[in-house]
Design an enzyme around this catalytic site. Structure first.
Site, PDB file in Angstrom:
ATOM      1  N   GLY A 106       5.053   4.285   5.616  1.00 19.00           N
ATOM      2  CA  GLY A 106       4.729   5.286   6.622  1.00 19.00           C
ATOM      3  C   GLY A 106       5.799   5.312   7.685  1.00 19.00           C
ATOM      4  N   GLY A 107       6.526   6.418   7.808  1.00 20.07           N
ATOM      5  CA  GLY A 107       7.611   6.501   8.770  1.00 20.07           C
ATOM      6  C   GLY A 107       8.730   5.549   8.405  1.00 20.07           C
ATOM      7  N   PHE A 108       9.008   4.588   9.289  1.00 18.98           N
ATOM      8  CA  PHE A 108      10.066   3.611   9.060  1.00 18.98           C
ATOM      9  C   PHE A 108       9.497   2.257   8.648  1.00 18.98           C
ATOM     10  CE2 PHE A 108      11.835   6.427  12.468  1.00 18.98           C
ATOM     11  CZ  PHE A 108      12.720   7.087  11.642  1.00 18.98           C
TER      12      PHE A 108
ATOM     13  N   ASP B  67      -0.114  12.662  17.403  1.00 17.70           N
ATOM     14  CA  ASP B  67       0.051  12.939  15.966  1.00 17.70           C
ATOM     15  C   ASP B  67      -1.306  13.039  15.266  1.00 17.70           C
ATOM     16  OD1 ASP B  67       1.485  13.501  13.693  1.00 17.70           O
ATOM     17  OD2 ASP B  67       1.841  11.413  13.156  1.00 17.70           O
TER      18      ASP B  67
ATOM     19  N   LEU C  83       0.813  -1.212   0.000  1.00 16.83           N
ATOM     20  CA  LEU C  83       0.000   0.000   0.000  1.00 16.83           C
ATOM     21  C   LEU C  83       0.846   1.261   0.000  1.00 16.83           C
ATOM     22  CD1 LEU C  83      -2.794  -0.968   2.559  1.00 16.83           C
ATOM     23  CD2 LEU C  83      -2.945  -0.920   0.072  1.00 16.83           C
ATOM     24  N   GLY C  84       2.037   1.177   0.538  1.00 18.90           N
ATOM     25  CA  GLY C  84       2.897   2.350   0.603  1.00 18.90           C
ATOM     26  C   GLY C  84       3.833   2.239   1.782  1.00 18.90           C
TER      27      GLY C  84
END
Length: 583
Positions: A49-51, A172, A46-47
């Site tokens: 995110g962060g690490f 966040d 899906l992609g």
């Protein structure tokens, strides 16, 4: 049902991770296991995110799609935050929080040609829907209706109540981390808070203490105390949630609602909002955490009171989000005249609004230009005065006290040995530079321009340190009157001075502009040989008559610093913000 046609290898070193035939146990490219703990089968990426890398997986036990996060960063801090997210989600049971199974957090170990691999994995519920960021961009680019935003805020407050009762803060909250599930016949559209990578436990007894916290923040949403890295509590989530709701109401990123001149956060004119609702949002985004709602119970009580003030039923706004529908014209006979009248009204209204906006824009631009000029001139004046007074104070300590003589003697001996050059070094001169730095910082801080935090003590100390460091840089150049030493002195002293001044953002930009802007005029003067007496500055001073050159020099430095700070703060940084560089 999911389209189970191929499998995706999660090995970050795999050269061809996709597609792998469905049913394979091992990757055809790298040989890594494809099926995770005999239950989850990665299907598509899906992609990231962060690490972490994010995949959709097929849960063979429940026959449903879920989301898999794979940590690909092996730093201890990344491992800590990833395990923290798993621990937080495992103790939460709320429809507004993604669920994870009891065995949803696990480690995958295997070896390949590049060594031993250890990949922490977290499987959680897949939320089908859109983020509020997508809804804002796709359907309401000018801002969402207040009824929708109020409904989302009410749901978000309910989610935060569940978190804060368990002493958990999210840290966040922003539009991209709030999703709406696709509507169901029973629950409608449920708001879901996602991405708990920054969530942490807090202790109510230590919220007001000065202990440090992991520095994690999102520009435009996180409160000042979180950006500073001090201990935070539920008020930090309220601040981020308030700024998120304001962005949804206005259609503008919170940073774009801050006055580039004063840093003031102003948004009410950008949206048509009930004043009582707007008052609550202003309290939520207060710079002082003590001015925000103390807990979710107070926030929910305020929301209930505001709900009664609305004329429409806010609860009915939890409908599926669709683009606005255009209305049709009246009866066919009058269609032409109706359209003509409507077009003329719109043209007149549009032209009137355009003229009004142009006039307001020009007026504001003139006012801001005048404010910028006055602010800069006032800063230049006070900085020059402060630099001169500081130079005199430094001279007094250097040559009129026994303490100054002792310091000078020690520095002279040590630096002569350390630098091993043939030039005489008068250590007492560093006190004049330190005094000038102190006075410059004090004058600039008293002026209060450029959005400073006005930290008198810190700014004064950094002024002394930076100018003293510049004096030390000067000693590295032999001879001192070749011009390079002067430029090095200015670049070192001014850049370090600006970094410690207490500006709210873009500190590096301000430091670079002020340092080079201040150094260039002196470099030009020396290249044109128009300042032959300037190098008398670096010769010993033992009487008041010879002090005037140093006072003039440091006063001029202060003037240049203030001028270039004005250029940077009022022209360059606003331009960078327009280009997307917010911090």
């Amino acid at each position: 049902m999911s389209n189970k046609s191929a499998v995706h290898c999660i090995n970050p070193n795999c050269l061809r991770p996709y597609p792998q035939p469905w049913g394979n146990k091992f990757c055809n490219s790298c040989g890594a296991p494809l099926e995770l703990i005999d239950r989850y089968v990665p299907m598509a990426r899906l992609g990231s995110g962060g690490f972490a890398q994010i995949y959709t997986v097929w849960d063979q036990k429940t026959q449903t799609e879920k989301v898999l996060k794979v940590l690909v960063e092996d730093s201890p801090k990344a491992l800590e935050l990833f395990a923290q997210e798993a621990a937080v989600l495992s103790c939460l049971r709320h429809p507004g929080v993604p669920k994870i199974d009891t065995d949803g957090y696990f480690q995958r170990y295997w070896s390949d040609s590049q060594g031993q691999l250890n990949l922490p994995c977290l499987v959680m519920e897949k939320i089908d829907g859109q983020t509020l960021e997508n809804i804002l961009q796709n359907y309401y680019p000018q801002g969402c209706p207040q009824e929708l935003v109020f409904n989302w805020l009410t749901q978000a407050a309910d989610i935060l109540e569940h978190l804060h009762q368990r002493n958990i803060i999210h840290r966040d909250i922003k539009p991209s981390n709030l999703m709406l599930r696709n509507p169901s016949p029973i629950a409608g559209e449920q708001l879901v808070l996602i991405d708990f990578g920054g969530a942490k436990q807090f202790e109510k007894t230590n919220i007001s203490s000065e202990s440090r916290s992991t520095k994690l923040f999102s520009s435009g949403y996180s409160p000042p105390e979180q950006i500073a890295g001090v201990n935070i509590g539920p008020a930090a989530d309220f601040y981020a949630l308030g700024r998120t709701m304001i962005e949804l109401l206005t259609g503008k990123h919170p940073a774009d609602l801050e006055d580039p001149l004063t840093g003031e956060f102003s948004w009410r004119r950008q949206a048509n909002v009930n004043p009582v609702f707007a008052d609550l949002l202003d309290e939520m985004v207060s710079e002082d955490a003590r001015s925000r709602p103390a807990n979710t119970a107070i926030l929910q009580r305020r929301l209930a009171q505001i709900s009664d003030a609305f004329s429409s039923n806010v609860g009915q706004t939890s409908r599926h989000i669709t683009p606005p529908v255009r209305t049709t014209a009246p009866a066919p006979i009058s269609t032409f005249f109706w359209e003509l009248e409507k077009t003329l009204q719109q043209a007149f209204t549009s032209s009137t609004n355009i003229v009004r906006k142009i006039i307001v824009f020009i007026f504001r631009a003139i006012v801001q230009l005048i404010r910028a000029c006055l602010d800069t001139i006032w800063s230049m004046f006070l900085t020059c005065i402060g630099a001169g007074i500081g130079t005199i104070i430094g001279y007094f300590f250097a040559y009129r006290t026994t303490w100054g003589a002792e310091v000078g003697e020690v520095l002279s001996e040590q630096l002569t040995v350390l630098l091993a050059n043939n030039q005489s070094i008068l250590g007492s001169e560093i006190l004049i530079f330190a005094g000038a730095g102190f006075g410059t910082a004090w004058g600039l801080t008293v002026a209060g321009g450029y959005g400073q935090r006005r930290r008198f003590l810190v700014a004064s100390l950094m002024g002394m340190i930076s100018y003293s460091f510049g004096w030390f840089i000067l000693q590295l150049f032999t001879p001192k009157d070749n011009g390079e030493g002067l430029v090095g002195l200015i670049l070192a002293a001014v850049s370090l001075f600006i970094l410690g001044l207490g500006l709210r953002s873009h500190q590096i930009v301000h430091a670079v502009i002020a340092a080079f802007g201040t150094a260039i005029p002196f470099a030009l003067l020396m290249s044109l040989k128009l300042s032959s007496n300037l190098f008398d500055l670096f010769r010993p001073t033992n009487n008041w008559e010879e002090l005037w050159l140093k006072i003039a020099f440091f006063g001029l430095i202060g003037i240049f610093i203030s001028f270039w700070l004005g250029v940077s703060y009022y022209l360059i940084v606003p331009g960078l913000r327009l280009l997307g560089w917010r911090k």
